[in-house]
Design a protein around this motif. Structure first.
Motif, PDB file in Angstrom:
ATOM      1  N   THR A 130     -22.135  36.517 101.833  1.00 42.82           N
ATOM      2  CA  THR A 130     -23.171  37.106 103.093  1.00 42.82           C
ATOM      3  C   THR A 130     -23.678  35.850 103.814  1.00 42.82           C
ATOM      4  N   VAL A 131     -23.407  34.632 103.535  1.00 42.95           N
ATOM      5  CA  VAL A 131     -24.230  33.518 104.218  1.00 42.95           C
ATOM      6  C   VAL A 131     -23.381  33.178 105.458  1.00 42.95           C
ATOM      7  N   LYS A 132     -24.007  32.920 106.845  1.00 45.51           N
ATOM      8  CA  LYS A 132     -23.398  32.609 107.757  1.00 45.51           C
ATOM      9  C   LYS A 132     -23.646  31.077 107.968  1.00 45.51           C
ATOM     10  N   ILE A 150     -27.564  29.868 108.985  1.00 43.15           N
ATOM     11  CA  ILE A 150     -27.819  28.358 109.093  1.00 43.15           C
ATOM     12  C   ILE A 150     -27.148  28.109 110.266  1.00 43.15           C
ATOM     13  N   GLY A 151     -27.654  27.301 111.279  1.00 41.20           N
ATOM     14  CA  GLY A 151     -26.991  26.941 112.514  1.00 41.20           C
ATOM     15  C   GLY A 151     -26.391  25.630 112.384  1.00 41.20           C
ATOM     16  N   ASN A 210     -32.042  37.422 105.050  1.00 46.90           N
ATOM     17  CA  ASN A 210     -32.615  37.958 106.355  1.00 46.90           C
ATOM     18  C   ASN A 210     -33.499  36.584 106.671  1.00 46.90           C
ATOM     19  N   ALA A 211     -33.551  35.699 106.288  1.00 51.31           N
ATOM     20  CA  ALA A 211     -33.955  34.250 106.586  1.00 51.31           C
ATOM     21  C   ALA A 211     -32.803  33.540 107.681  1.00 51.31           C
ATOM     22  N   SER A 212     -33.402  32.671 108.892  1.00 49.87           N
ATOM     23  CA  SER A 212     -32.628  31.934 109.764  1.00 49.87           C
ATOM     24  C   SER A 212     -32.967  30.715 109.685  1.00 49.87           C
ATOM     25  N   VAL A 213     -31.876  29.793 109.812  1.00 52.13           N
ATOM     26  CA  VAL A 213     -32.353  28.406 110.243  1.00 52.13           C
ATOM     27  C   VAL A 213     -31.464  27.912 111.369  1.00 52.13           C
ATOM     28  N   GLY A 214     -32.038  27.520 112.452  1.00 48.26           N
ATOM     29  CA  GLY A 214     -31.924  27.085 113.611  1.00 48.26           C
ATOM     30  C   GLY A 214     -30.592  25.940 113.534  1.00 48.26           C
ATOM     31  N   LYS A 215     -30.280  25.468 114.716  1.00 42.41           N
ATOM     32  CA  LYS A 215     -29.302  24.276 115.084  1.00 42.41           C
ATOM     33  C   LYS A 215     -30.176  23.209 114.729  1.00 42.41           C
ATOM     34  N   ARG A 216     -29.425  21.991 113.914  1.00 46.82           N
ATOM     35  CA  ARG A 216     -30.001  20.767 114.121  1.00 46.82           C
ATOM     36  C   ARG A 216     -31.359  20.492 113.186  1.00 46.82           C
ATOM     37  N   GLN A 251     -36.389  27.968 113.885  1.00 47.43           N
ATOM     38  CA  GLN A 251     -35.767  27.717 115.212  1.00 47.43           C
ATOM     39  C   GLN A 251     -35.173  26.216 115.155  1.00 47.43           C
ATOM     40  N   ASP A 252     -34.517  26.081 116.194  1.00 43.90           N
ATOM     41  CA  ASP A 252     -33.742  24.714 116.449  1.00 43.90           C
ATOM     42  C   ASP A 252     -34.640  23.343 116.172  1.00 43.90           C
TER      43      ASP A 252
END
Length: 162
Positions: free
Chosen positions: A10-12, A30-31, A45-51, A67-68
């Motif tokens: 389920t991880v993106k 994960i970005g 339901n956690a998100s990590v942006g780019k770089r 965020q990024d």
């Protein structure tokens, strides 16, 4: 997949994400170009942006939005429940149905120092810096430098003179 990495289907994962061994990721996003250190857990339901850089031994719980371009130091802990309890009022072990996730947002370009604890229902503004070992109990404005337990405003960042 490497036996020393646990990544649920389920991880993106974005493009060019770098993953260390001994991590646990499930139901998160994960970005691109983000680096995840060893012994990191990122929940659903956690998100990590780019770089971004998430250093070793960090725990990112459900409801956290990073965020990024954010730096997270070693052993940073996020909290998503203001009043955690093991059991319900009737004495039964709590389940997910017994509590509501409380959000935490880390703004673009922010840096969180090693050993910090970030409580739920807070936002850390863009480019803010949280000193190592801090306990963040309330919102941190953009470009602020905070430190301590509880974290207190020390100063604001200023643009470098050219």
């Amino acid at each position: 997949m490497n036996e020393l990495v646990s990544i649920a289907p389920t991880v993106k994962l974005g493009k060019d994400v770098k993953l260390s061994k001994f991590i646990n990721l499930y139901g998160c996003e994960i970005g691109d170009e983000t680096k995840i250190g060893a012994f990191v857990e990122i929940q659903k339901n956690a998100s990590v942006g780019k770089r971004c850089k998430i250093s070793s031994h960090t725990f990112v719980c459900e409801g956290v939005e990073i965020q990024d371009n954010v730096f997270i130091g070693h052993s940073v802990t996020f909290i998503n429940d203001s009043y955690p309890r093991a059991t319900t009022a009737s004495g039964e072990l709590q389940t997910e149905a017994d509590w509501k996730v409380e959000r935490t947002i880390i703004g673009k370009g922010a840096s969180i120092g090693s050993g910090s604890t970030i409580l739920s229902n807070v936002s850390i503004g863009e480019n803010a810096i949280v000193g190592a070992g801090s306990v963040v109990t309330k919102n941190v404005p953009a470009n602020a430098v905070v430190a301590g337990n509880p974290a207190k405003l020390l100063r604001y960042l200023t643009e470098e003179k050219k």
